[in-house]
Every structure is written in C-alpha cells, then in structure tokens.
Design an enzyme around this catalytic site. Structure first.
Site, PDB file in Angstrom:
ATOM      1  CG  ASP B  25      -1.667   1.221   1.287  1.00 48.81           C
ATOM      2  OD1 ASP B  25      -1.634   1.955   0.470  1.00 48.81           O
ATOM      3  OD2 ASP B  25      -2.646   1.241   2.306  1.00 48.81           O
ATOM      4  CG  ASP B 208      -9.510   4.224   0.570  1.00 47.35           C
ATOM      5  OD1 ASP B 208      -8.977   4.782   1.594  1.00 47.35           O
ATOM      6  OD2 ASP B 208      -9.119   3.208  -0.198  1.00 47.35           O
TER       7      ASP B 208
END
Lengths: 183, 625
Positions: B25, B208
């Site tokens: 990520d 998100d």
C-alpha cells in the site's frame, strides 16, 4: 495466435440465441467464464499467454455488456441475422413519437426552473423508464427466439429505444448537477 | 507459462515451492507491506516493530536517501530536501502542481517528461524516483522478514487514479526492482480483506478517505468474485486537506502571515495534524505554536469548530458517492454494508456523515490503515500461483472515460467510465485531404466535454497511410485497456492492411530506456553481478516454461495436436533445454520466446477448448431439464 472470436456471444455464453434471456443465468455464466479466462489467472504466465487471456477476457466483457442490455442485444441479434444498419435507421417519421420526444425534451429543459426540480425530474425519469420498458416489450414481440420476421420494424423500435436511452442519460446528468447544487 | 492452470480438476500439477509475494500500500502519508504467511495475511513490521512507514524521503547532500520516520523527523528543519506526500505529484504535470500551489513546499524544475522534477541538494529527482525509494525500503523489509527474494508484488493505487498516475506508479515499482504483478485499486483491496474475512455476499460500498485521495467503490460479492459495479472519487481530497484547513485557522488565530516560509508551514502542518488526530477522542485540544520570531502562541480548537472547518470538504465527498450509486444503477437502500478505509475515516464527523448518507452504521472493525495492504497481499499470493485452487477473482473497472480529441477541441468518448476491464473499443477515422499520409491523434481521459478540461494522456502521429483521395482511407484505431487500467492504442488502415502499432507512452511516463538507465544508476551491483543475476532469472523462467509445457503435452497433446505440430513444439523445447544449461541469458530469453511462438496456437486451442467445455456442460443440463 488468437482467441476464438468466430463464435457468437450466445455460443460463448452457452445460451440459446434468443431475445428473451435469463439475466441471472447470464450473470453466473459471465462469472464462470471470467474465472477461466481472466488475465489474473495467467499472472505468472508468458507474455503471449497473458495477451491471449486479455483478448478472451475482453471479449467476454464485451459479450456480457451486449447480451445484458436489451438495446444492444436486439441490435446484435439483427446483425447476426444479416441485417445491415444504415443512416436511414437513425430517423423516424412516426409523428406521435416525434411529438413525445419534443415534449419530453421541453419538460427536461424546464426542470431547473420548476418549484421542486428534483421531484419533477424524478417523475420524468419514471416516465422515460416506462416508455423504454414498453418499447423493449414491443421489440421482444418482433422476435421469435433469435429470429426476426420484420427487421425493418425492429430496427425502428431500436432507434426509438436509442432516443429514450439518450434522454435517460441526459436526465441522469441533470440529476447529478441538481443534487450537487442543492446540497 | 500458466498452461498448468487449466489442468483438469484432480489432475495433480507438479508441486512447486511457495513463491514469495507481497502486497504494498503506497500511501500519501504512510506506506505498508503485507504478505500471506502460513495462510494468514498480515502487515510486516520493521525491526523496531513499526508497521507504518511514513511516506517521506529525505535527500541528504551525500549518501543514500533516508526514508520513513527519520526523514519525517527532519521534515521541519530541512523542508526542501525532505519530500512528503509525493503521491500527490505522481503522474501530475506542471499545471496540476501550480494548482496545488503553496500546499507543497518544494522547488520544482521542468524535466524531460511532463512530470516536473523536485530540486534537492542531492540533485533533481522525479516523483517516480522518490516513490521508488519508499518501495525499495518496503521490498527490503519484506525480503528480510520472509527470508528470500520477492517473486512478485501487488501495488495498490486509488481507484480514481487516472492512466498517467497508474503508469507512474508502475514505473516506480519497476524502478525499485519489483516484479509488479498487478496494480490493484485500494477499495477493491479493502473489499478482499473485508469480504474474505466475513464471507460476505451482496452489494457493499467501500468509503476510502486517505491522506490525499478519496475513493468510493460499489462492489457486488458473489462466491469469491468481487465485481466492481462503479467507482468514483477525488484524487486530491484527503486528510492533508483537513490539516491545511486547521493550519489556516491557526494562522488566522495566531496572526501568522500568509507568506509563511517553508519551515514555518511544515511546523504548522504538523501542529495541525496533531490537533486533528487528538480531536478524534477528545472534544477540545490545546494548540501551541512558536511563531517564527520566537514568541509563543496558544489557542484552543474545539471539535465543533474543527467539524465546521471540514464540513464543506465532506459535502464535496458525497457528490462522488451519489455518482457511484447512479452509475451502478442502485439506490442507497441496496447497499448491504459500508466499509470504512483510510486513516481519515477515524474522524467522528466522517463516520456520522457517511452513516447518514447510506442510512446505516459504517463498519470500522478492520484497522483502516492496514486493510488495503492486507487485501493486496491476499491477491499477490494468488497471482504468484500459491493457491491454484483459489476461486477468488477481481473484476475491476476504469474510473474515468477515455476519449479522443475531435474537431473543435471536443472529446469523443471511446471507452466510458466504469467499463469492466480488460476492455477494448475500436473507432474508424478517415483522411480529410487528398493524398494525406499522416494523421495525429490526441488521447484524453476525463468526463468533461472540452478536451482542455480533460487530462491529456498522449499525442501520437499515425504515419505511412497509403495516399488516397480524401475520405477513402479507413483507419481503425483500437483502444485496449488491460487489467491494470493501462491503455494501449493500435491503428490499422483497413483498405490496405497497413498496420501501425503505437504503444501510447503517456506524457507523464518513463520510457523503457529511461527505466533501464535509472536502474543502472541506482544499483550498486557491478556489471558482472547483473549478468549473473539475469542468467539465474532466465534459467528459473526456462525451467518453469519447460515444466509447464511437458505437463500440458502429457495431458492432451494427442488430442489437440497432430504429429507435425507436436514435433515443432518439441524441437523448440529441446533448443530451450540446451540454452538453459549455457551461460548466455540472452540466448535463453530468445529460446523461451521461440517456445512461446511455437506453442502459441496450442495454448490458444487449449484455452478455447476449456471455455467451450465449461459452457458445453451447461448446454447438456439445459436440454435435459
């Protein structure tokens, strides 16, 4: 080397060539096909194989979109039957239809200045959806299985559906703009 | 080769070693790396037990760049050489940087690509290179923890990233010496971590909100298939913006002038961020600041005041939510679960507004900082081939329409947003002058009608069109978007079959040559080491190809191939086996290419057959019933 592109979308999905289609079955066939062909299944494969998987998965996506949508499906079935669309299938002389289109367009144009624009728009969108559904039924009646006895008439129905589809898209854009404005 | 992957059920495939894979990520504020170990996916800590790596890189005058907490600590004293939030610059041009304005306190200089470079004491660096530094640290962490070299990684990107931003991210991965198996959309990664955990079915929404980007994705989950129905967002909206609002509030309250210097701005941003984080758990926070002239300032920020500051940005985030629902063709009532991802979803007001919008409590039970990396690790494990039986499949979409510029500076959409990828679309063009032999095309991405409001991805010229009268040429331009959301454009003149294939090198990307050069620069390996490494890599690849081919031939060569076809393939395989035992990696590479060439038709026939067989099973069922 190429993916097998010769079969029809109906063959690809293992479905009978017909206008009437079982949506749930189409969905599950789609997922099953992508499980076999999706490039992620070939992530550690050679370039050539990955390219092939991409071609296959692309075609499966294309086929799914075509079969799922009555407008695209109807058009595809006529083409499979050898019908060739031309510019003349982009217009109609049906005066009643043309009047209604004009009326709907005017109504859409008046939404912004209405007292409750979102409510007026919702009403219009319902009407457009109902008209589209009625035309889908009309289109279905022109097919016997996958065959069409009067492709000219079916093409005219498709053209009308296309008009409503465009209206629907414009109405949705308008709805998005209104919602952003009002909140 | 993945020939083995379409093996008959029950037929054993040769056992192979577990391939080391990781999910990364690469965040605006923090980055993480995760991996599946003993069947469990989790993020990997550094030697000090820290999972989050601050996405900050400091370039000292001499020596290697410093990455992470140490770089973050130096940010206030050395702002120009310490790069934070570089993700906001990935795939962005000079104009975007201007729009971000004073938000990013760096010295920008023009570079060879459209992406500007950052000036540091160690020289000019591109955002891609800065990101690669972060990736290198995560790669080293994973390889140390897992005890071997990584075979492949999945790197996550915001779903709303456009093609240029994706390409830049993939380039950074290659630059860091990673084999990037896939770019995975962050909300989709979160859905994987969440969905597999809960065994969910039905429609879910992933909200998100990270440090610098906002995504909303609507997914349908069905027996391991994660189908993205629609995605929308804002690739420059996140926690950084909340910090900035708080910083401005402090400036007003403390009487700090708008033209505060780099150091003062950095300090302000950190004070603002600390205050923001404290307000998650407490109703009011003390804010202290030392002004540049050395005088202290103290104030109080209430949660109420903070919420009033950020409310307009939250309203801005709801617009993409409505759009995603509309594009998915559903209403809020159809959404069965709302999952919160990203550090900024810890803010109570964010949770409240999302809850009100969807009419249900959002789920916050998975650590919003780690869930994306965990999902990426699960997919990396599958893509690396460690779970051949796994049924999981991700069907993602492109977030923004792709189009071509037409007359009058208008964009004609070729592939609409939210099309499931991979996808392709062809369009025919013609010449407008007699004898015209070239034509230029301009590829853009975005929803707006005017080309000037869309992102310019690439311009290219089609040459060698056979001269004909105006309007006679039929040039078919095909857009192909792969599973990473990256675009490839090819063109063909239909009348003569003259083919001109163009790989669209986005204005923001790096060429292969540039990547090679940067790789060469950055690796300390001596040339011989490189050669040896390449040789070993090609040998491993050769073994894999041969093994897969042998297994496939044993299974169905009799049925699918005639003797002559089989001879051709086996001859190529013998040549490869011979090259494999040599010392020339180029010869092995060429021999692998030759085997792929020779077996291409065979592989295609196998795949077509497996598809026909799967559907044929259904047909029998239907006619029986």
């Amino acid at each position: 080397m190429a993916a097998d592109l010769s079969s029809s979308y109906f063959q690809l999905f293992g479905l009978p060539r017909a206008f009437g289609i079982d949506a749930a079955q189409l969905d599950s066939r789609y997922r099953e096909l992508q499980r076999i062909a999706h490039p992620d299944r070939y992530a550690s494969a050679g370039d050539q194989e990955r390219r092939l998987a991409m071609q296959q998965a692309t075609r499966i996506n294309e086929g799914y979109q075509t079969l799922k949508d009555p407008l695209k499906r109807g058009r595809y079935l006529l083409e499979l039957g050898g019908f060739v669309f031309s510019d003349q299938h982009q217009t109609t002389r049906d005066p009643e239809f043309l009047m209604e289109q004009m009326e709907l367009r005017e109504a859409l144009g008046a939404v912004k200045t209405a007292g409750d624009p979102l409510a007026m728009l919702a009403g219009l969108m319902d009407r457009i959806a109902a008209d589209f559904a009625a035309l889908t039924v009309e289109l279905q009646s022109r097919f016997t299985g996958g065959d069409c006895g009067n492709p000219q008439a079916a093409a005219e129905t498709l053209m009308k559906m296309q008009f409503f589809r465009r209206l629907q898209e414009e109405a949705q854009e308008l709805e998005a703009a209104l919602e952003d404005e009002l909140t | 080769m993945a020939l083995l992957q379409i093996a008959e059920p029950g037929e054993s495939t040769a056992p192979h070693a577990h391939r080391l894979a990781a999910g990364i990520d690469l965040g605006t504020t923090n980055s993480l790396v995760a991996s599946v170990r003993s069947g469990v996916a989790d993020t990997l800590p550094d030697v000090d037990g820290r999972h989050l790596l601050p996405s900050v890189v400091r370039y000292p005058e001499t020596g290697r760049p410093v990455v992470g907490a140490a770089a973050l600590a130096a940010a206030t004293e050395d702002p120009l050489n310490t790069i934070a939030s570089v993700k906001r610059l990935m795939g962005r041009g000079v104009e975007d940087v201007k729009r971000l304005g004073t938000q990013l306190p760096y010295d920008f200089v023009p570079g060879a690509s459209a992406m500007p470079l950052l000036r540091t004491v160690a020289g000019d660096v591109s955002p891609v290179e800065v990101s690669a530094e972060i990736l290198r640290v995560l790669k080293a962490r994973a390889e140390q923890t897992l005890g071997g070299e990584l075979q492949g990684v999945v790197i996550t990107v915001p779903a709303y990233f456009d093609e240029a931003q994706r390409q830049a991210t993939k380039d950074a991965g290659r630059l860091a010496g990673l084999n990037v198996l896939r770019l995975l959309n962050e909300p989709t990664a979160a859905a994987v971590a969440y969905g597999l955990d809960k065994g969910s079915e039905g429609v879910i929404a992933i909200f998100d909100l990270g440090g610098g980007t906002f995504d909303i994705s609507i997914l349908r989950l069905n027996r391991g298939v994660f189908e993205v129905m629609a995605t929308a967002g804002d690739s420059s909206l996140g926690g950084d913006d909340f910090d900035r609002l708080v910083a401005h509030w402090i400036m007003q309250e403390a009487g700090v002038a708008d033209d505060a210097g780099h150091i003062q701005m950095r300090r302000l941003m950190q004070v603002a961020r600390t205050a923001k984080e404290a307000l998650t758990d407490q109703p009011v926070v003390d804010v202290r600041l030392e002004r540049i002239d050395g005088t202290p300032w103290q104030g109080e920020l209430t949660r109420e005041r903070f919420e009033a500051l950020i409310e307009p940005l939250l309203q801005k985030a709801l617009s993409p939510c409505r759009r995603a629902l509309r594009d998915a063709g559903i209403r809020t009532g159809d959404v069965e679960a709302v999952v919160m991802v990203g550090g900024s979803t810890r803010i109570p007001l964010v949770r409240r507004r999302v809850g009100e919008f969807f009419g249900r409590e959002p789920l916050v039970d998975i650590d919003p900082d780690r869930v994306v990396a965990v999902g990426a690790a699960i997919q990396a494990d599958i893509l690396a081939g460690n779970k051949p039986e796994d049924e999981m499949l991700l069907l993602d979409v492109i977030p923004l329409s792709l189009g071509l510029e037409t007359m009058g500076g208008l964009s004609e959409k070729i592939i609409p947003r939210n099309s499931t990828i991979p996808t392709a679309r062809a369009q025919e063009f013609t010449t407008f002058k007699d004898g015209q032999t070239a034509m230029s095309l301009h590829v853009v991405q975005g929803e707006r009608e005017l080309v000037s409001d869309c992102r310019s991805l690439a311009r290219f010229e089609l040459r060698d069109i056979p001269p004909m009268v105006a309007g006679a040429a039929r040039i078919r331009v095909t857009f192909q978007v792969d599973a990473d959301g990256l675009l490839n454009v090819t063109a063909e003149e239909k009348g003569t079959g003259a083919r001109s294939s163009i790989v669209v090198k986005p204005s923001y990307g790096l060429s292969d040559v540039e990547i090679e050069r940067m790789l060469g620069d950055s690796l300390s390996h001596a040339r011989e080491d490189m050669e040896l490494r390449r040789l070993r890599e090609e040998q491993v690849e050769a073994d894999r190809v041969l093994e897969a081919l042998r297994a496939a031939l044993a299974m169905d060569a009799d049925r699918i191939l005639n003797a002559e076809e089989r001879d051709v393939i086996e001859a190529a395989a013998r040549d490869l086996a011979e090259a494999r035992d040599g010392t020339d990696y180029r010869a092995i590479k060429a021999a692998i290419g030759a085997v792929e060439q020779a077996s291409g038709d065979y592989v295609a026939r196998r795949m077509n057959e497996s598809i026909r067989k799967a559907m044929a099973g259904h047909r029998v069922d239907e006619f029986k019933s």
